[in-house]
Design an enzyme around this catalytic site. Sequence first.
Site, PDB file in Angstrom:
ATOM      1  N   ARG A  53       0.858  -1.210   0.000  1.00 47.35           N
ATOM      2  CA  ARG A  53       0.000   0.000   0.000  1.00 47.35           C
ATOM      3  C   ARG A  53       0.882   1.244   0.000  1.00 47.35           C
ATOM      4  O   ARG A  53       0.621   2.211  -0.703  1.00 47.35           O
ATOM      5  CB  ARG A  53      -0.958   0.001   1.201  1.00 47.35           C
ATOM      6  CG  ARG A  53      -1.646   1.347   1.422  1.00 47.35           C
ATOM      7  CD  ARG A  53      -2.901   1.283   2.278  1.00 47.35           C
ATOM      8  NE  ARG A  53      -2.774   0.418   3.431  1.00 47.35           N
ATOM      9  CZ  ARG A  53      -2.055   0.701   4.533  1.00 47.35           C
ATOM     10  NH1 ARG A  53      -1.397   1.841   4.637  1.00 47.35           N
ATOM     11  NH2 ARG A  53      -1.994  -0.153   5.538  1.00 47.35           N
ATOM     12  N   TYR A 105     -17.252  15.820 -15.259  1.00 42.62           N
ATOM     13  CA  TYR A 105     -17.774  14.453 -15.143  1.00 42.62           C
ATOM     14  C   TYR A 105     -18.767  14.391 -13.973  1.00 42.62           C
ATOM     15  O   TYR A 105     -18.500  14.953 -12.895  1.00 42.62           O
ATOM     16  CB  TYR A 105     -16.609  13.479 -14.932  1.00 42.62           C
ATOM     17  CG  TYR A 105     -17.051  12.096 -14.538  1.00 42.62           C
ATOM     18  CD1 TYR A 105     -17.960  11.384 -15.324  1.00 42.62           C
ATOM     19  CD2 TYR A 105     -16.583  11.498 -13.369  1.00 42.62           C
ATOM     20  CE1 TYR A 105     -18.378  10.120 -14.958  1.00 42.62           C
ATOM     21  CE2 TYR A 105     -16.994  10.226 -12.996  1.00 42.62           C
ATOM     22  CZ  TYR A 105     -17.896   9.554 -13.798  1.00 42.62           C
ATOM     23  OH  TYR A 105     -18.325   8.304 -13.417  1.00 42.62           O
ATOM     24  N   ASP A 177      -7.955  18.267 -14.711  1.00 42.86           N
ATOM     25  CA  ASP A 177      -8.301  16.898 -15.058  1.00 42.86           C
ATOM     26  C   ASP A 177      -8.023  16.769 -16.560  1.00 42.86           C
ATOM     27  O   ASP A 177      -8.746  17.321 -17.387  1.00 42.86           O
ATOM     28  CB  ASP A 177      -9.774  16.637 -14.727  1.00 42.86           C
ATOM     29  CG  ASP A 177     -10.179  15.201 -15.012  1.00 42.86           C
ATOM     30  OD1 ASP A 177      -9.577  14.584 -15.918  1.00 42.86           O
ATOM     31  OD2 ASP A 177     -11.116  14.709 -14.355  1.00 42.86           O
ATOM     32  N   LYS A 202      -9.198   5.714 -19.047  1.00 42.11           N
ATOM     33  CA  LYS A 202      -9.572   6.201 -20.372  1.00 42.11           C
ATOM     34  C   LYS A 202      -8.398   6.059 -21.354  1.00 42.11           C
ATOM     35  O   LYS A 202      -7.890   4.980 -21.519  1.00 42.11           O
ATOM     36  CB  LYS A 202     -10.087   7.635 -20.231  1.00 42.11           C
ATOM     37  CG  LYS A 202     -11.162   7.780 -19.123  1.00 42.11           C
ATOM     38  CD  LYS A 202     -12.400   6.993 -19.463  1.00 42.11           C
ATOM     39  CE  LYS A 202     -13.477   6.878 -18.427  1.00 42.11           C
ATOM     40  NZ  LYS A 202     -13.353   7.242 -17.079  1.00 42.11           N
TER      41      LYS A 202
HETATM   42  O1  P1T Z   1     -14.152   6.326 -13.560  1.00 38.03           O
HETATM   43  P1  P1T Z   1     -12.931   6.816 -12.833  1.00 38.03           P
HETATM   44  O2  P1T Z   1     -11.675   6.135 -13.237  1.00 38.03           O
HETATM   45  O3  P1T Z   1     -13.144   6.867 -11.358  1.00 38.03           O
HETATM   46  O4  P1T Z   1     -12.687   8.328 -13.317  1.00 38.03           O
HETATM   47  C1  P1T Z   1     -13.556   9.368 -13.017  1.00 38.03           C
HETATM   48  C2  P1T Z   1     -13.445  10.435 -14.078  1.00 38.03           C
HETATM   49  C3  P1T Z   1     -12.676  11.560 -13.809  1.00 38.03           C
HETATM   50  N1  P1T Z   1     -12.525  12.544 -14.721  1.00 38.03           N
HETATM   51  C4  P1T Z   1     -13.112  12.460 -15.937  1.00 38.03           C
HETATM   52  C5  P1T Z   1     -12.933  13.578 -16.908  1.00 38.03           C
HETATM   53  C6  P1T Z   1     -13.885  11.349 -16.278  1.00 38.03           C
HETATM   54  O5  P1T Z   1     -14.436  11.304 -17.497  1.00 38.03           O
HETATM   55  C7  P1T Z   1     -14.062  10.312 -15.327  1.00 38.03           C
HETATM   56  C8  P1T Z   1     -14.893   9.110 -15.618  1.00 38.03           C
HETATM   57  N2  P1T Z   1     -15.773   9.286 -16.696  1.00 38.03           N
HETATM   58  C9  P1T Z   1     -16.641   8.341 -17.173  1.00 38.03           C
HETATM   59  C10 P1T Z   1     -16.778   7.118 -16.652  1.00 38.03           C
HETATM   60  C11 P1T Z   1     -17.448   8.766 -18.320  1.00 38.03           C
HETATM   61  O6  P1T Z   1     -18.030   7.924 -19.020  1.00 38.03           O
HETATM   62  O7  P1T Z   1     -17.512   9.972 -18.572  1.00 38.03           O
END
Ligand code: P1T
Length: 385
Positions: A53, A105, A177, A202
């Site tokens: 961790r 998001y 972000d 992504k």
């Molecule tokens: O899903 P996660 O890995 O927890 O990420 C969150 C997140 C943070 N910032 C942006 C710009 C994002 O698009 C996302 C997650 N977005 C999706 C799951 C979506 O379909 O838009």
Amino acid sequence: MTKSDHEAAFETLAIHAGQAPDESHGAVMEPIVLASTFAQPEPAKPKLYEYSRSGNPTRAALEACLAALEKASSGFAFASGSAAATTLLHCLSPGDEVLCGDDVYGGTYRLLTRVAPGLGIKTTFADTSDTQQFLAALTPKTRLVWLESPTNPLLKLADIARIAERVREAGARVVVDNTFASPALQTPLELGADVVLHSTTKYINGHSDVVGGALLTSDAELAEKLKFLQNALGAVPSPFDCYLVLRGIKTLAVRMQRHVETAGALSERLSAHPGVLRVHYPGLAQHPQHALARKQMRGGGGIISVELTGGTERARQFLTRLRIFTLAESLGGVESLAEHPASMTHASIPAAQRQAIGIGDGLVRLSVGLEHERDLWKDLEQALA
Ligand code: P1T
């Protein structure tokens, strides 16, 4: 690669940064070190790692690679983009305020409106596409400015350099972000931001088989806090997931190049289609912030949002007719995806708020994958017919 090799080009760093051939066997791919704990020669004197961790060799390779790509001196990997965001929020104190872009998001909106208040943190939302008006929302208590650029799902931009300059004068920090652009197309720290956040789920991983996140910074004080919180909160990724993300990163440069080419071509075709009211894509000359896109990005990205004539029912018809684009949340993978923000990724934003910022019921978001442009256009055309 050594520290001085950070001058190498993006494509080279993506393949080598943080990943010297393994010393014991010479393996050219980063080993997956699954051990949860590490033998110590003397009590409380670990060699390098003590407990996975706190630190793990596979995770360290990923963190070094991501830091190199974002031109950061420190990197921290997390179990998801949301875990990265949660950890960053914990750097703030009760009474602090966040100024956030109004189009983010849905999960980020949910975190800031339904979790952060419990930590004593208040968030104000404002449109990043009007820099002056956005900056007017700063208060003496603003400690963190939260930007998505391009935004999810409306593909609005924030003038990162101008905002960062003003926020620095105000004694606060800027997080960008960078999930939609990826470091292949935009490096916010070079524009003056203090920290970059990624959902590595992504483009960075790119193969829709990992959920992950990261924070990258060159701010030594912030890095120390993040290191502490990464261990204390414990929202860390598994070594296997770190390995998969590292493998994905190796092709990030070429993937992004193709995403940009195909999305650019499809955005032009969609703009000319009578069934389409409006196309949101920063690479289009008619995007209201196209000049800014050219200044701070190296391509328009792979996401296109399209407003269809006819609202929810039309969007439903379109999305269920698609054959190559898969109807699913998420984005940035090799396969093309399509979704309906109002009922899916942004459903956690109250309807009135969604309408106010322009996430209408007829809006669909396309994540343009690496399939052939001709097949993707045929698919979009038949679904629009
Ligand atoms: O899903 P996660 O890995 O927890 O990420 C969150 C997140 C943070 N910032 C942006 C710009 C994002 O698009 C996302 C997650 N977005 C999706 C799951 C979506 O379909 O838009």
